[in-house]
Scaffold this motif. Sequence first.
Motif, PDB file in Angstrom:
ATOM      1  N   UNK A 383       8.989   8.604  -5.886  1.00  0.00           N
ATOM      2  CA  UNK A 383       7.889   7.634  -5.826  1.00  0.00           C
ATOM      3  C   UNK A 383       7.552   7.093  -7.212  1.00  0.00           C
ATOM      4  N   UNK A 384       7.549   7.960  -8.197  1.00  0.00           N
ATOM      5  CA  UNK A 384       7.219   7.531  -9.556  1.00  0.00           C
ATOM      6  C   UNK A 384       8.297   6.622 -10.140  1.00  0.00           C
ATOM      7  N   UNK A 385       9.545   6.992  -9.953  1.00  0.00           N
ATOM      8  CA  UNK A 385      10.634   6.210 -10.532  1.00  0.00           C
ATOM      9  C   UNK A 385      10.776   4.861  -9.826  1.00  0.00           C
ATOM     10  N   UNK A 386      10.602   4.850  -8.519  1.00  0.00           N
ATOM     11  CA  UNK A 386      10.758   3.606  -7.759  1.00  0.00           C
ATOM     12  C   UNK A 386       9.524   2.728  -7.807  1.00  0.00           C
ATOM     13  N   UNK A 387       8.409   3.262  -8.293  1.00  0.00           N
ATOM     14  CA  UNK A 387       7.160   2.509  -8.302  1.00  0.00           C
ATOM     15  C   UNK A 387       6.575   2.297  -6.931  1.00  0.00           C
ATOM     16  N   UNK A 388       7.032   3.072  -5.958  1.00  0.00           N
ATOM     17  CA  UNK A 388       6.522   2.932  -4.593  1.00  0.00           C
ATOM     18  C   UNK A 388       7.044   1.699  -3.887  1.00  0.00           C
ATOM     19  N   UNK A 389       8.075   1.060  -4.442  1.00  0.00           N
ATOM     20  CA  UNK A 389       8.567  -0.198  -3.862  1.00  0.00           C
ATOM     21  C   UNK A 389       9.766  -0.001  -2.948  1.00  0.00           C
ATOM     22  N   UNK A 390      10.372   1.163  -2.946  1.00  0.00           N
ATOM     23  CA  UNK A 390      11.535   1.388  -2.088  1.00  0.00           C
ATOM     24  C   UNK A 390      11.109   1.497  -0.626  1.00  0.00           C
ATOM     25  N   UNK A 391      12.014   1.107   0.266  1.00  0.00           N
ATOM     26  CA  UNK A 391      11.820   1.395   1.687  1.00  0.00           C
ATOM     27  C   UNK A 391      12.234   2.840   1.915  1.00  0.00           C
ATOM     28  N   UNK A 392      11.303   3.630   2.408  1.00  0.00           N
ATOM     29  CA  UNK A 392      11.543   5.062   2.609  1.00  0.00           C
ATOM     30  C   UNK A 392      11.945   5.308   4.052  1.00  0.00           C
ATOM     31  N   UNK A 393      13.067   5.963   4.214  1.00  0.00           N
ATOM     32  CA  UNK A 393      13.529   6.409   5.526  1.00  0.00           C
ATOM     33  C   UNK A 393      13.498   7.934   5.508  1.00  0.00           C
ATOM     34  N   UNK A 394      13.088   8.540   6.602  1.00  0.00           N
ATOM     35  CA  UNK A 394      13.218   9.988   6.677  1.00  0.00           C
ATOM     36  C   UNK A 394      13.994  10.370   7.925  1.00  0.00           C
ATOM     37  N   UNK A 395      14.625  11.517   7.844  1.00  0.00           N
ATOM     38  CA  UNK A 395      15.168  12.129   9.046  1.00  0.00           C
ATOM     39  C   UNK A 395      14.004  12.909   9.690  1.00  0.00           C
ATOM     40  N   UNK A 396      14.275  13.997  10.346  1.00  0.00           N
ATOM     41  CA  UNK A 396      13.232  14.735  11.057  1.00  0.00           C
ATOM     42  C   UNK A 396      13.234  16.183  10.605  1.00  0.00           C
ATOM     43  N   UNK A 397      12.030  16.723  10.455  1.00  0.00           N
ATOM     44  CA  UNK A 397      11.878  18.102  10.028  1.00  0.00           C
ATOM     45  C   UNK A 397      10.995  18.193   8.808  1.00  0.00           C
ATOM     46  N   UNK A 410       3.443   0.560  -1.165  1.00  0.00           N
ATOM     47  CA  UNK A 410       2.852  -0.640  -1.753  1.00  0.00           C
ATOM     48  C   UNK A 410       2.996  -1.854  -0.846  1.00  0.00           C
ATOM     49  N   UNK A 411       3.801  -1.724   0.216  1.00  0.00           N
ATOM     50  CA  UNK A 411       4.001  -2.854   1.127  1.00  0.00           C
ATOM     51  C   UNK A 411       4.230  -2.322   2.536  1.00  0.00           C
TER      52      UNK A 411
END
Length: 575
Positions: A383-397, A410-411
């Motif tokens: 989060x810090x390196x990307x500035x919160x601008x990346x689209x975050x995908x998660x798997x499950x768990x 941020x968006x």
Amino acid sequence: MNDSSKKITGSQALLDALVAEGVDTIFGYPGGAIMPVYDKLYDYSDRLHHILVRHEQGAIHAAQGYARTTGKPGVVLVTSGPGATNVITGITDAMMDSTPVVVIAGQVAASALGTDAFQETDLIGLTMAITKWNYQIRRPEDVEWAVSRAFYIASTGRPGPVVLDFTKNSQVGLTESAFKICTSIDSYNPEPLFTDAKIDAAVRLIDSAEKPFVVFGQGVILGNAEKELAAFLDKGGIPAGSTLLGLSALPSDNPHFKGMIGMHGNVAPNVKTNECDVLIAVGMRFDDRVTGTVETYARQAKVIHIDIDAAEIGKIIPVEVGIRGNAKKVLEAIVRKMKPASHDQWEASFEEPYRIEYEKVIKPETDPGEGFINMGEVVRTVAEVSGGDATIITDVGQNQMIGARYSKYTRTRSLLTSGGLGTMGFGLPAAIGAKVADPGKQVCLFVGDGGLQMNIQEFGTIMQEHLGVKIVLMNNNWLGNVRQWQEMFFNERYSQTRMLNPDYEAIAGAYGIRSRIVEDRKDLEDAVRDMFSDDEPFLLEVRVIEEEMVMPMVPPGKGIDQIMLNRNEWYENGK
């Protein structure tokens, strides 16, 4: 468009209809019963980009990632039999999470239906309960009619999956082209009009509230109501909490946003749910992971429930005012009529439970300082390196809950995860779909060693399509979430949850994906910066602590304000 006097095959009619609907991308896998469509697709390469996945489950999850990123229906093209049945999990996932997808599956010829012909499967029967609509195309004349309705139904009202079962004779038979975009269907009312009386009743409750609280879900995102939600909170001075799928509808730094609610949500919004006097639920369905024990959930509050789906209103939690409608339009109407207000003392009361959670959970998780690497510090660093601008995908768990809790938003539409169905294996193909949908954005997947292996073959899709997906593998050599439950609720009987893992770096290298392994936290930030230094695919494997627990946690059978902070401490009854 084709001249109406010119005869075309059903396959061409399908592809012309997709182009007319604005489709630019198809995720699929060819086979015998859909081969006429694939043959005609050869002539449409300038208009339709086909993504060849490595497994049909990859196709449907990629289509979900595309749909969740763009707001447009994702399109899947598969063959009959095993090709069709391999998308069943993703269709169910899309139904649970209100994701618009259109699945087009080949089928044996209409004359062979019911004969147990090679690769015949009753796809209509199989998907009836997990789709908004399904339809078997038996004549070429019905192709354009079915496609237009499929897209209209999938994308309007509460979005969801649609299946078209496309018989082979309909693909090769001739028809006249007369495609029309569907704009209405008799007896289907996707966006009903709400009444002034309902709005007035809600406004009276909101204006009189001393401790109002908003719980919002993905309906805000699906209804494009992000600005209206922010305006509502500002005008009313109202704190708000998000469901898992609602995350990113408000920026993380919005002053009224108090965090995520639910089983692994933040302490403050959970406990304040059971202290508010008016609860305004917007575009959410009171899932059991949100409510905890229903009998004790917000019983002191008068509930206003806003949702596009009438079936959700009052289904689980009794409501004082139920408003069926698009969240954007309903919130606009309420904001026009409500009085400006502030609830400073009420909002300030969220600070103490947050302080306790920060000291007991957040700081130890995201900044432990010593010992093995925690998942939380991995997510915080991203989060810090990307500035919160990346689209975050998660798997499950565990990776999902940690990723959702500690990412910064941020968006809107910048968190994609499998909510209602909780599908392991969702993450990698969904990240592919998100990257295809918005290639200019960094796409970062958080995944565990269990979930990655479920659809690891989609490395091949990344390779073939040259997709710069960033994969953060938090490797603890366990099925981590199941292991956590076994420790907490099954007397530490770790049955079949220990993982013997392969050499992920070697596997990534075989697909041309650059990778790094991090075992020491002093290398973590540099590795994350390296990962984001270009738009090439990257696998960052972080060896995290094996026995980590996702906390806080509302255990099964407990109320939403009965919260475990760690193995030994609880936050209960306001302290």
